[in-house]
Design an enzyme around this catalytic site. Structure first.
Site, mmCIF file in Angstrom:
data_model
loop_
_atom_site.group_PDB
_atom_site.id
_atom_site.type_symbol
_atom_site.label_atom_id
_atom_site.label_comp_id
_atom_site.label_asym_id
_atom_site.label_seq_id
_atom_site.Cartn_x
_atom_site.Cartn_y
_atom_site.Cartn_z
ATOM 1 N N SER A 1 51.671 2.255 -60.629
ATOM 2 C CA SER A 1 51.236 1.757 -58.828
ATOM 3 C C SER A 1 50.752 0.077 -58.862
ATOM 4 C CB SER A 1 50.530 2.546 -58.502
ATOM 5 O OG SER A 1 49.791 1.920 -56.875
ATOM 6 N N TYR B 1 42.059 6.085 -56.860
ATOM 7 C CA TYR B 1 43.254 6.370 -57.516
ATOM 8 C C TYR B 1 43.234 5.566 -58.226
ATOM 9 C CZ TYR B 1 48.565 6.649 -56.802
ATOM 10 O OH TYR B 1 49.907 6.239 -57.006
#
Length: 230
Positions: free
Chosen positions: A128, A141
């Site tokens: 990501s 995250y």
């Protein structure tokens, strides 16, 4: 028969990737977190091998059985996200993100490594943009994704002598159910047209996968053309 293992094939980038590989006539090895999801995947991808394992159950991931002797590629696509400031971070949410996004891929990689070595195959870590730069409320995250990048870097250095290629793909915001959930957590209106399509990310993954044997792409970042609204 060319075999590919894909996590997260139930939706988003993983589903598009599974669709494309299945359409090519390749054999899929898919992981499902429940027997119900396994039945859905078996119906959608006829002839595929579907193994039931919850990526949050690290012991089960470490002991996963049913893998083929050779794997041309392993695609770590599955992930979870739960936004929140450090001061209010739920320890259970922190643990789940680290387990599913980092530890499960690490354990699954170790389990798959002999099969990938035999095929001189490829590991693809769908990371990501949060694995490159962390924003407020993304601590858990981002930490899991920064860790995943480091794991992939080390794996790449270790496995080059075995002919194994390792690529990390860093998609920015992509139009998936996870992105819709993120917008809900951010209190923002979700407009899928602003973000990268899953098909575009999969095009990138397949380009990596189909590279001639004389080259590799260690990392690739995919960003939307439309700037983020403020």
């Amino acid at each position: 028969m060319t075999a590919h293992l894909v996590t997260g094939a139930g939706s988003g980038i993983g589903a598009v990737l599974a669709d494309r590989l299945h359409a090519r006539g390749d054999h899929l090895v898919l992981l499902a977190r429940s027997t119900e999801r396994a039945a859905e995947l078996e119906s959608r991808y006829a002839g595929s091998t579907v193994l039931v394992v919850d990526l949050a159950d690290l012991d089960a991931v470490a002991e996963l059985d049913g893998l083929p002797d050779e794997l041309a590629s392993v695609h770590h696509v599955a992930g979870v996200v739960e936004l929140g400031p450090v001061a209010d971070q739920d320890p259970r949410a922190l643990r789940e993100q680290v387990d599913v996004n980092l530890l499960a891929p690490a354990l699954l990689t170790r389990r798959c490594l002999p099969a990938v070595r035999r095929a001189r195959g490829t590991f693809v870590f769908v990371n990501s943009s949060a694995g490159l730069s962390a924003s407020a409320s993304w601590s858990a995250y981002a930490a899991s994704k920064f860790g995943l990048r480091g794991f992939a870097d080390s794996l790449r250095a270790e496995e080059v002598e075995h002919g194994v290629r390792v690529t990390t793909v860093f998609p920015s915001r992509t139009a998936t159910p996870m992105q819709e959930k993120v917008h809900e957590q951010e209190g923002r209106t979700y407009d899928s047209s602003r973000w990268i399509s899953p098909e575009t990310v999969v095009d990138t993954i397949l380009h990596v996968l189909d590279m001639p044997g004389d080259a590799t792409i260690p990392e690739v970042t995919v960003r939307p053309v439309v700037p983020r609204a403020t």
